[in-house]
Design a protein around this motif. Structure first.
Motif, PDB file in Angstrom:
ATOM      1  N   LYS A  43     -67.630  10.428   7.308  1.00 47.86           N
ATOM      2  CA  LYS A  43     -67.710   9.154   6.599  1.00 47.86           C
ATOM      3  C   LYS A  43     -66.470   8.286   6.744  1.00 47.86           C
ATOM      4  O   LYS A  43     -66.402   7.203   6.150  1.00 47.86           O
ATOM      5  CB  LYS A  43     -68.015   9.369   5.103  1.00 47.86           C
ATOM      6  N   GLU A  44     -65.477   8.726   7.490  1.00 52.75           N
ATOM      7  CA  GLU A  44     -64.302   7.893   7.696  1.00 52.75           C
ATOM      8  C   GLU A  44     -64.550   6.862   8.792  1.00 52.75           C
ATOM      9  O   GLU A  44     -65.324   7.092   9.729  1.00 52.75           O
ATOM     10  CB  GLU A  44     -63.086   8.750   8.073  1.00 52.75           C
ATOM     11  N   ASN A  45     -63.848   5.736   8.672  1.00 55.01           N
ATOM     12  CA  ASN A  45     -63.878   4.717   9.700  1.00 55.01           C
ATOM     13  C   ASN A  45     -62.479   4.122   9.834  1.00 55.01           C
ATOM     14  O   ASN A  45     -61.551   4.523   9.121  1.00 55.01           O
ATOM     15  CB  ASN A  45     -64.929   3.634   9.387  1.00 55.01           C
ATOM     16  N   TRP A  46     -62.313   3.169  10.741  1.00 56.72           N
ATOM     17  CA  TRP A  46     -60.996   2.587  10.969  1.00 56.72           C
ATOM     18  C   TRP A  46     -60.409   1.994   9.689  1.00 56.72           C
ATOM     19  O   TRP A  46     -59.199   2.110   9.433  1.00 56.72           O
ATOM     20  CB  TRP A  46     -61.070   1.521  12.059  1.00 56.72           C
ATOM     21  N   TYR A  47     -61.247   1.364   8.891  1.00 58.05           N
ATOM     22  CA  TYR A  47     -60.755   0.681   7.698  1.00 58.05           C
ATOM     23  C   TYR A  47     -60.332   1.663   6.602  1.00 58.05           C
ATOM     24  O   TYR A  47     -59.312   1.469   5.942  1.00 58.05           O
ATOM     25  CB  TYR A  47     -61.832  -0.278   7.175  1.00 58.05           C
ATOM     26  N   PRO A  57     -55.973  -1.372  10.351  1.00 61.18           N
ATOM     27  CA  PRO A  57     -56.809  -0.543  11.234  1.00 61.18           C
ATOM     28  C   PRO A  57     -56.653  -0.938  12.705  1.00 61.18           C
ATOM     29  O   PRO A  57     -56.736  -0.085  13.587  1.00 61.18           O
ATOM     30  CB  PRO A  57     -58.223  -0.787  10.722  1.00 61.18           C
ATOM     31  N   ARG A  58     -56.411  -2.215  12.949  1.00 59.33           N
ATOM     32  CA  ARG A  58     -56.213  -2.654  14.335  1.00 59.33           C
ATOM     33  C   ARG A  58     -54.923  -2.072  14.924  1.00 59.33           C
ATOM     34  O   ARG A  58     -54.868  -1.723  16.101  1.00 59.33           O
ATOM     35  CB  ARG A  58     -56.174  -4.185  14.397  1.00 59.33           C
ATOM     36  N   ALA A  62     -54.892   0.308  18.199  1.00 56.92           N
ATOM     37  CA  ALA A  62     -54.066  -0.052  19.360  1.00 56.92           C
ATOM     38  C   ALA A  62     -53.088   1.061  19.700  1.00 56.92           C
ATOM     39  O   ALA A  62     -52.843   1.356  20.880  1.00 56.92           O
ATOM     40  CB  ALA A  62     -53.325  -1.355  19.082  1.00 56.92           C
ATOM     41  N   TYR A  63     -52.519   1.699  18.687  1.00 57.33           N
ATOM     42  CA  TYR A  63     -51.553   2.780  18.900  1.00 57.33           C
ATOM     43  C   TYR A  63     -52.205   3.955  19.633  1.00 57.33           C
ATOM     44  O   TYR A  63     -51.549   4.679  20.384  1.00 57.33           O
ATOM     45  CB  TYR A  63     -50.999   3.236  17.550  1.00 57.33           C
ATOM     46  N   ASN A  64     -53.507   4.127  19.408  1.00 58.50           N
ATOM     47  CA  ASN A  64     -54.244   5.233  20.032  1.00 58.50           C
ATOM     48  C   ASN A  64     -55.035   4.799  21.265  1.00 58.50           C
ATOM     49  O   ASN A  64     -55.851   5.563  21.786  1.00 58.50           O
ATOM     50  CB  ASN A  64     -55.192   5.858  19.007  1.00 58.50           C
ATOM     51  N   ASN A  65     -54.799   3.546  21.711  1.00 55.77           N
ATOM     52  CA  ASN A  65     -55.513   3.007  22.880  1.00 55.77           C
ATOM     53  C   ASN A  65     -57.019   3.094  22.694  1.00 55.77           C
ATOM     54  O   ASN A  65     -57.764   3.471  23.609  1.00 55.77           O
ATOM     55  CB  ASN A  65     -55.090   3.751  24.158  1.00 55.77           C
ATOM     56  N   GLN A  66     -57.463   2.755  21.488  1.00 56.43           N
ATOM     57  CA  GLN A  66     -58.885   2.826  21.147  1.00 56.43           C
ATOM     58  C   GLN A  66     -59.416   1.432  20.821  1.00 56.43           C
ATOM     59  O   GLN A  66     -58.661   0.531  20.440  1.00 56.43           O
ATOM     60  CB  GLN A  66     -59.095   3.747  19.943  1.00 56.43           C
ATOM     61  N   ASN A  67     -60.712   1.276  20.925  1.00 63.20           N
ATOM     62  CA  ASN A  67     -61.399   0.037  20.576  1.00 63.20           C
ATOM     63  C   ASN A  67     -62.091   0.232  19.230  1.00 63.20           C
ATOM     64  O   ASN A  67     -62.836   1.204  19.036  1.00 63.20           O
ATOM     65  CB  ASN A  67     -62.428  -0.320  21.650  1.00 63.20           C
ATOM     66  N   PRO A  71     -67.352   3.821  17.332  1.00 61.21           N
ATOM     67  CA  PRO A  71     -67.303   4.639  16.110  1.00 61.21           C
ATOM     68  C   PRO A  71     -66.419   5.869  16.293  1.00 61.21           C
ATOM     69  O   PRO A  71     -66.305   6.425  17.396  1.00 61.21           O
ATOM     70  CB  PRO A  71     -68.765   5.044  15.891  1.00 61.21           C
ATOM     71  N   LEU A  72     -65.807   6.277  15.193  1.00 57.92           N
ATOM     72  CA  LEU A  72     -64.988   7.484  15.208  1.00 57.92           C
ATOM     73  C   LEU A  72     -65.876   8.721  15.139  1.00 57.92           C
ATOM     74  O   LEU A  72     -66.975   8.689  14.579  1.00 57.92           O
ATOM     75  CB  LEU A  72     -64.015   7.471  14.026  1.00 57.92           C
TER      76      LEU A  72
END
Length: 341
Positions: A43-47, A57-58, A62-67, A71-72
């Motif tokens: 149930k976790e997300n970027w936010y 969250p951005r 970015a730190y993880n080179n992810q978009n 979805p996580l």
């Protein structure tokens, strides 16, 4: 709007169970590039992760080179950067913020000064205060608080169960060094060391290896022990005693000796209490050594740890506190000494 707030509160409490039970957060990385490793749970997300660690969250993506559009996945490993926004080493916070302790697990041949140099030269007295421990009691495998994660109290489950002052205890002065000398009734004792649960990850899943480059605990600084700029300071203990310092009665000559160049490091100990300290390779922490200068003067010092790994230590046999060098009458440059232990 009201329904949105209710939903946010429900989401926060749904994550609380995973993080409210004495989660130990261990810092990884090197000086200037510190981060935490977080294992994504259901149930976790970027936010929600951004709220958890008080970061955009951005910025995390970015730190993880992810978009962020992707979805996580459960058990996915994320590196959470420690920045000026969420990393604190002065215990300063605003209203509505909570400081969550961050730990370093002591490695082989690490000692308090070296750990200080790894983490932005945080004062050794702060490390002693936060951990309620004396500097010469540090041992391999021991978790030490080296800073704090600054989070929003109402938004981050990590704030649950954290007291208003997460690192209680009175400041430990530089002269409160634990020794075995029974005649020193005022010496401080080490208490309330943080329990090491062995779980250094923020999630409930088994931690995987970080996705980025390997982590090193080696200090990324050029100076570990600053050299004092006050060579004219008077050693009051030496003016009234002639036995070479407080540790002279604990010295045991085991027939070993070495000769070479000595350097110095700054310390507030020794000027009034005669407690002299040294850094020397190949000698166990806590050993009392006898240091003699070419002028025939002698002091006795307790070994705190190894020589710092920096170019200034090249060619040195030992570093002694500037109070010790003052009693020897040798100033604060480099000078030849003989060490017996």
């Amino acid at each position: 709007m009201k329904n949105g707030k209710v939903l946010l509160i429900c989401l926060i409490f749904s994550f609380s169970a995973a993080y409210s039970q004495n989660t130990q957060l261990t810092i990884e990385g090197t000086n200037g590039k510190f981060y935490l490793t977080h294992s994504v749970v259901a149930k976790e997300n970027w936010y929600s992760i951004g709220r958890l660690f008080n970061l955009s969250p951005r910025e995390i993506a970015a730190y993880n080179n992810q978009n962020m559009d992707k979805p996580l996945e459960v058990a996915q490993q994320l590196h959470i950067p420690l920045t000026a926004a969420n990393f604190d080493q002065k215990q300063k916070k605003s209203a509505g913020e909570t400081l969550v302790p961050l730990y370093h697990v002591v490695q082989d041949q690490e000692w308090m000064f070296r750990i200080s140099s790894i983490y932005n030269d945080v004062p050794v007295t702060s490390l002693e205060k936060w951990n309620q421990i004396q500097r010469d009691a540090v041992k391999q495998g021991m978790p030490l608080i080296v800073g704090f994660l600054k989070v929003k109290t109402d938004l981050s489950p990590l704030a649950m169960g954290i007291p208003s002052n997460p690192a209680p205890g009175n400041p430990v002065s530089d002269v409160q060094i634990k020794t075995v000398k029974s005649a020193d009734p005022a010496q401080a004792q080490s208490t309330n060391k943080p329990a090491f649960s062995g779980n250094v990850n923020t999630g409930t899943q088994s931690p995987a290896k970080p996705v980025n480059s390997s982590v090193s605990n080696a200090p990324a600084v050029t100076t570990v022990i600053p050299v004092s700029n006050t060579p004219e300071r008077v050693n009051n203990y030496a003016a009234t005693h002639s036995n070479g310092g407080f540790f002279s009665v604990d010295y045991a000559n085991n027939g070993k000796s070495a000769s070479g160049l000595a350097g110095t490091f700054k310390s507030t100990s020794g000027w009034s209490d005669g407690k002299y300290y040294a850094l020397m390779n190949g000698i166990a922490v806590g050993t009392i050594i006898r240091v003699s200068g070419a002028n025939g003067k002698t002091i006795y010092a307790k070994v705190l740890g190894q020589l710092p790994e920096m170019k200034e230590s090249s060619g040195l046999l030992i570093r002694i506190s500037n109070a010790a060098s003052a009693e020897l009458g040798l100033g604060e440059g480099k000078f030849p000494v003989e060490v017996k232990y």
